[in-house]
Write a protein that holds these residues in place. Structure first.
Motif, mmCIF file in Angstrom:
data_model
loop_
_atom_site.group_PDB
_atom_site.id
_atom_site.type_symbol
_atom_site.label_atom_id
_atom_site.label_comp_id
_atom_site.label_asym_id
_atom_site.label_seq_id
_atom_site.Cartn_x
_atom_site.Cartn_y
_atom_site.Cartn_z
ATOM 1 N N SER A 47 71.978 42.689 87.429
ATOM 2 C CA SER A 47 71.722 43.321 86.135
ATOM 3 C C SER A 47 70.365 43.373 85.770
ATOM 4 N N ALA A 48 69.592 42.516 85.815
ATOM 5 C CA ALA A 48 68.252 42.334 85.541
ATOM 6 C C ALA A 48 67.243 43.351 86.481
ATOM 7 N N ARG A 93 63.852 51.696 97.571
ATOM 8 C CA ARG A 93 63.400 50.538 96.712
ATOM 9 C C ARG A 93 64.242 49.854 96.019
ATOM 10 N N VAL A 94 64.972 50.507 95.071
ATOM 11 C CA VAL A 94 65.703 49.856 94.253
ATOM 12 C C VAL A 94 67.015 49.230 95.098
ATOM 13 N N ILE A 144 52.609 49.706 82.850
ATOM 14 C CA ILE A 144 52.591 48.245 83.067
ATOM 15 C C ILE A 144 53.665 47.630 83.739
ATOM 16 N N LEU A 145 55.004 48.086 83.778
ATOM 17 C CA LEU A 145 55.942 47.528 84.545
ATOM 18 C C LEU A 145 55.741 47.349 86.122
ATOM 19 N N ALA A 186 64.402 48.562 86.659
ATOM 20 C CA ALA A 186 64.338 49.854 87.304
ATOM 21 C C ALA A 186 64.455 51.010 86.620
ATOM 22 N N ARG A 187 65.634 50.996 85.594
ATOM 23 C CA ARG A 187 65.732 52.145 84.767
ATOM 24 C C ARG A 187 64.500 52.537 84.066
ATOM 25 N N ILE A 188 63.709 51.670 83.587
ATOM 26 C CA ILE A 188 62.488 51.946 82.690
ATOM 27 C C ILE A 188 61.306 52.185 83.887
ATOM 28 N N ALA A 189 61.107 51.253 84.826
ATOM 29 C CA ALA A 189 59.909 51.225 85.554
ATOM 30 C C ALA A 189 60.039 52.418 86.664
ATOM 31 N N PHE A 190 61.139 52.890 86.931
ATOM 32 C CA PHE A 190 61.071 54.007 87.995
ATOM 33 C C PHE A 190 61.770 55.044 87.529
#
Length: 237
Positions: A61-62, A18-19, A118-119, A67-71
């Motif tokens: 970058s966004a 997914r990422v 939430i994300l 993804a770093r926080i959501a996954f």
């Protein structure tokens, strides 16, 4: 229905897929822009290539920061995440000409699984308005028992197909692939965060609510009253 359980390796592989899917497009555009710079001498084409590279780099970058926080793990077990950081990465990911993002939440640290939920719900809310529109995120209450409400308003709004079953962990075909991994993962996070997720639609607005899972009522057993009297002596034979 029986909850579908994914092997840890399968889950990580699907999330990685997914990422990669999210960053392939902007990274590919950066490569194309660099090729134009190498081959073109025309000033206008070189300017276009530089603009393409800059825009695509910001997008990549966004998406990686989101993804770093959501996954991602986002710290060790029990870590907290600032909701301001969640808002920042969400705006970087979704705030554009097609989809607008409104955000109302306390300036506070929340348990990481609730922030990750939430994300992931923001991503699902975006898929509910395929032609764009407004996503409104509202978080109230403290981190232990928050109320999370997202509304997605736009033309042709609809509850994404199969999303409710996937979040419940009971996909109709009993399997999960790369296209279905995000809502399935959101369900895993919701259960880890002890939150229930519900969907509803009215007209062109889809509402997603995440509320604390109700605690089961504990039954009390009536014990016989304790007497202060001495027990009678037992007669000896």
């Amino acid at each position: 229905m029986t909850l579908v359980q994914l092997d840890a390796l399968d889950l990580s592989a699907l999330l990685c897929s997914r990422v990669c899917h999210d960053v392939i497009s902007p990274v590919g555009a950066i490569v194309n822009g660099l090729e134009v710079l190498e081959d073109e001498s025309d000033a206008s084409m070189r300017e276009f290539a530089l603009e393409l590279i800059a825009k695509s780099a910001r997008q990549a970058s966004a998406r990686l920061q989101f993804a770093r926080i959501a996954f991602g793990a986002a710290g060790s077990a029990g870590a907290s995440i600032d909701l301001a950081d969640a808002e920042k990465v969400s705006r970087g990911m979704f705030g554009d000409d097609k989809t607008q993002l409104a955000w109302s939440a306390p300036q506070a640290l929340y348990p990481k699984n609730k922030v990750k939920l939430i994300l992931n719900l923001v991503v699902i809310a975006q898929s509910a308005i395929p032609r764009g529109g407004l996503i409104d995120v509202t978080v109230t209450g403290d981190g232990e028992a928050p109320s999370i409400v997202l509304t997605a308003k736009g033309s042709h709004a609809r509850i994404p197909p199969h999303v409710e079953a996937l979040i419940a962990g009971t996909p109709e075909n009993g399997t999960v692939d790369a296209h279905a991994i995000l809502p399935f993962y959101a369900g895993l996070v919701a259960r880890a965060a002890e939150m229930d997720v519900r969907f509803s639609i009215t007209g062109d607005t889809v509402t997603i609510e995440a509320l604390p899972t109700p605690k089961p009522a504990t039954e009390t057993v009536d014990e016989p009253p304790v007497s202060d009297e001495e027990p009678p002596e037992t007669a000896l034979a």
